[in-house]
Scaffold this motif. Structure first.
Motif, mmCIF file in Angstrom:
data_model
loop_
_atom_site.group_PDB
_atom_site.id
_atom_site.type_symbol
_atom_site.label_atom_id
_atom_site.label_comp_id
_atom_site.label_asym_id
_atom_site.label_seq_id
_atom_site.Cartn_x
_atom_site.Cartn_y
_atom_site.Cartn_z
ATOM 1 N N GLU A 80 27.285 39.563 32.552
ATOM 2 C CA GLU A 80 27.889 38.347 33.132
ATOM 3 C C GLU A 80 28.949 37.776 32.199
ATOM 4 O O GLU A 80 30.006 37.315 32.654
ATOM 5 N N LEU A 132 31.962 39.854 32.459
ATOM 6 C CA LEU A 132 32.608 39.609 33.749
ATOM 7 C C LEU A 132 33.447 38.335 33.693
ATOM 8 O O LEU A 132 34.577 38.293 34.204
ATOM 9 N N GLU A 133 32.900 37.291 33.047
ATOM 10 C CA GLU A 133 33.676 36.047 32.916
ATOM 11 C C GLU A 133 34.945 36.264 32.092
ATOM 12 O O GLU A 133 36.025 35.743 32.431
ATOM 13 N N ASN A 155 36.621 39.076 31.776
ATOM 14 C CA ASN A 155 37.571 39.832 32.609
ATOM 15 C C ASN A 155 38.241 38.936 33.636
ATOM 16 O O ASN A 155 39.428 39.066 33.923
ATOM 17 N N GLN A 156 37.456 38.007 34.198
ATOM 18 C CA GLN A 156 38.047 37.076 35.182
ATOM 19 C C GLN A 156 39.101 36.190 34.531
ATOM 20 O O GLN A 156 40.153 35.908 35.129
ATOM 21 N N GLU A 157 38.856 35.720 33.278
ATOM 22 C CA GLU A 157 39.859 34.900 32.585
ATOM 23 C C GLU A 157 41.124 35.709 32.317
ATOM 24 O O GLU A 157 42.251 35.213 32.492
ATOM 25 N N GLN A 169 42.201 38.286 34.038
ATOM 26 C CA GLN A 169 42.907 38.472 35.317
ATOM 27 C C GLN A 169 43.663 37.211 35.724
ATOM 28 O O GLN A 169 44.781 37.283 36.251
ATOM 29 N N GLU A 170 43.056 36.030 35.475
ATOM 30 C CA GLU A 170 43.728 34.776 35.827
ATOM 31 C C GLU A 170 44.998 34.592 35.002
ATOM 32 O O GLU A 170 46.052 34.196 35.508
#
Length: 359
Positions: free
Chosen positions: A313, A316-317, A319-321, A323-324
Motif C-alpha cells: 500500500e 502504491l501511494e 506510485n500514485q504521487e 503519476q500525479e
C-alpha cells in the motif's frame, strides 16, 4: 405359625396392583425382601408369605385356580381373588424367576391333589348332596411390568469440516489483501471454540476422576461386606444343629452375596467405561494442542502478510504521487506547446500576408 414351615425362599421386590386403576403397579417394599412358600400340615394348604420388617406384605393361599404369569424376563405376577388383588414380583435374575414359577406350579398341583382328596373324604363320610360351584376366579388383568428408567445415554458428537471452493488465484498482493482479514477472523473464532471445548473437557475430566474415586470407595466397601457375609455363611455352615430359621438366613445371605457380586461386576464395567472416556479425552486434548499450534502458525503467517500488504500500500501511494506529478508536468508542457503553436500560427499568417504583398 404352629405346624406351618417354610419349604422354599427367595428374594424379590414386591408390588401390588393399584386398586383404583387396575393397571399401575404400587411397590410395597423399598428393597428386595424374602418371599417364602409355607406348608401348613394341619390344614394341608400352601401359602406365599413375605414380611417387610413386622408387616406382612404378601399372605396368599395357593389354590388350583391360580396362575403365575411371567410378564418379562425378571417379572411375574398372580391374582388372588380372596385378597382381591394382584401380586407382582421383580427378581434380580431370570433363574430366580424361573425357579419361583416352577415351585408355584408344583405347589399348585399339590394343592389340587389335596383338594381332591379332601372332597373324596367328604363324599365318603356324607350322603350325596347337590354340589355347589366352588373355586376361585383368576383376575383377568392384563400383565403389567413396572416401568424401568434408562440410566445411560450418550450423545453423539459430529464433526463438521467446511469445504473449500476452488477459485482462480489472483496476484500475490491482491490475494493477501482479500483473504488476510477473513482468515484472521476465522481462526480467531476457531480459537474461541477451542478454548470453550478445553474448559468443557477439563470439567469433564475432573468430574470423571471424582466419580472413579467414589466408585473405588464403594467397591472397597462392597468387597468388605462380601467377605463379612462369606465368613458369616461359613460360621452358619459349621453349626451342627441347623434350624429352619438358620437355613433361611443362610439362603438370604447367599442371595445378598450374589447381589453384591453382581453390583461389583457392574461397578467394574462402569470403571472400564470411565477409563475409556479418559483415554478419549486425552486424545481430544492432543488434537486441541495440535490445532492450537496450527492456529499460532497461521496467525504468524497472517501478520507477515499484513506487513507485506502495508508495504504494498505504501509503494502504491508513492506510485500514485509520482503519476500525479507526471500529469502536472504534462499539463504544463501542453500549455507551453499550445502557446508556441499559437505563436507559430500568427507567424505563418504574417508571412503569408508579406508574400502576397510582395507579389
Amino acid at each position: 405359625m404352629g405346624m406351618e414351615q417354610p419349604i422354599y425362599s427367595t428374594r424379590a421386590h414386591v408390588f401390588q396392583i393399584d386398586p383404583n386403576t387396575k393397571k399401575n403397579w404400587l411397590p410395597t417394599s423399598k428393597h428386595a425382601v424374602t418371599v417364602s412358600y409355607f406348608y401348613d400340615s394341619t390344614r394341608n394348604v400352601y401359602r406365599i408369605i413375605s414380611l417387610d420388617g413386622t408387616k406382612a406384605i404378601i399372605n396368599s393361599t395357593i389354590s388350583p385356580n391360580m396362575t403365575f404369569t411371567k410378564t418379562s424376563q425378571k417379572f411375574g405376577q398372580w391374582a388372588d381373588s380372596r385378597a382381591n388383588t394382584v401380586y407382582g414380583l421383580g427378581f434380580s435374575t431370570e433363574h430366580h424367576l424361573a425357579k419361583f414359577a416352577e415351585k408355584f406350579a408344583e405347589y399348585k398341583e399339590a394343592a389340587r391333589l389335596a383338594k381332591e382328596k379332601s372332597q373324596e373324604k367328604m363324599e365318603m363320610a356324607t350322603s350325596p348332596s347337590q354340589e355347589s360351584p366352588g373355586g376361585e376366579l383368576s383376575s383377568p388383568l392384563t400383565p403389567v411390568t413396572p416401568p424401568m428408567e434408562n440410566i445411560n445415554g450418550t450423545d453423539d458428537i459430529c464433526d463438521t469440516t467446511p469445504n473449500s471452493d476452488t477459485r482462480p488465484e489472483p496476484s500475490q498482493n491482491a490475494l493477501a489483501f482479500a483473504h488476510s482479514p477473513v482468515m484472521t477472523k476465522h481462526w480467531e473464532a476457531e480459537l474461541e471454540a477451542l478454548k470453550g471445548n478445553n474448559a468443557k473437557l477439563t470439567a469433564a475430566l475432573l468430574e470423571s476422576t471424582a466419580n472413579v474415586k467414589q466408585w473405588k470407595q464403594q467397591l472397597a466397601a462392597y468387597q468388605e461386606e462380601a467377605e463379612r457375609l462369606h465368613k458369616r455363611v461359613t460360621e452358619l455352615e459349621c453349626q451342627s444343629n441347623q434350624t429352619p430359621a438358620i437355613k433361611s438366613q443362610k439362603t438370604e445371605l447367599n442371595q445378598t452375596i450374589e447381589e453384591l457380586e453382581n453390583m461389583l461386576r457392574d461397578k467394574e464395567e462402569e470403571m472400564e467405561k470411565f477409563k475409556e472416556e479418559l483415554e478419549n479425552m486425552n486424545d481430544l486434548m492432543e488434537q486441541k494442542d495440535t490445532l492450537t499450534q496450527k492456529l499460532e502458525e497461521t496467525e504468524l503467517r497472517s501478520r507477515v502478510l499484513e506487513e507485506q500488504l502495508a508495504g504494498a500500500e505504501q509503494r502504491l501511494e508513492e506510485n500514485q504521487e509520482e503519476q500525479e506529478n507526471f500529469r502536472k508536468s504534462l499539463r504544463t508542457l501542453l500549455e507551453l506547446l499550445d502557446g508556441k503553436i499559437f505563436e507559430l500560427t500568427e507567424l505563418r499568417d504574417t508571412l503569408a500576408r508579406l508574400i502576397e504583398e510582395a507579389s
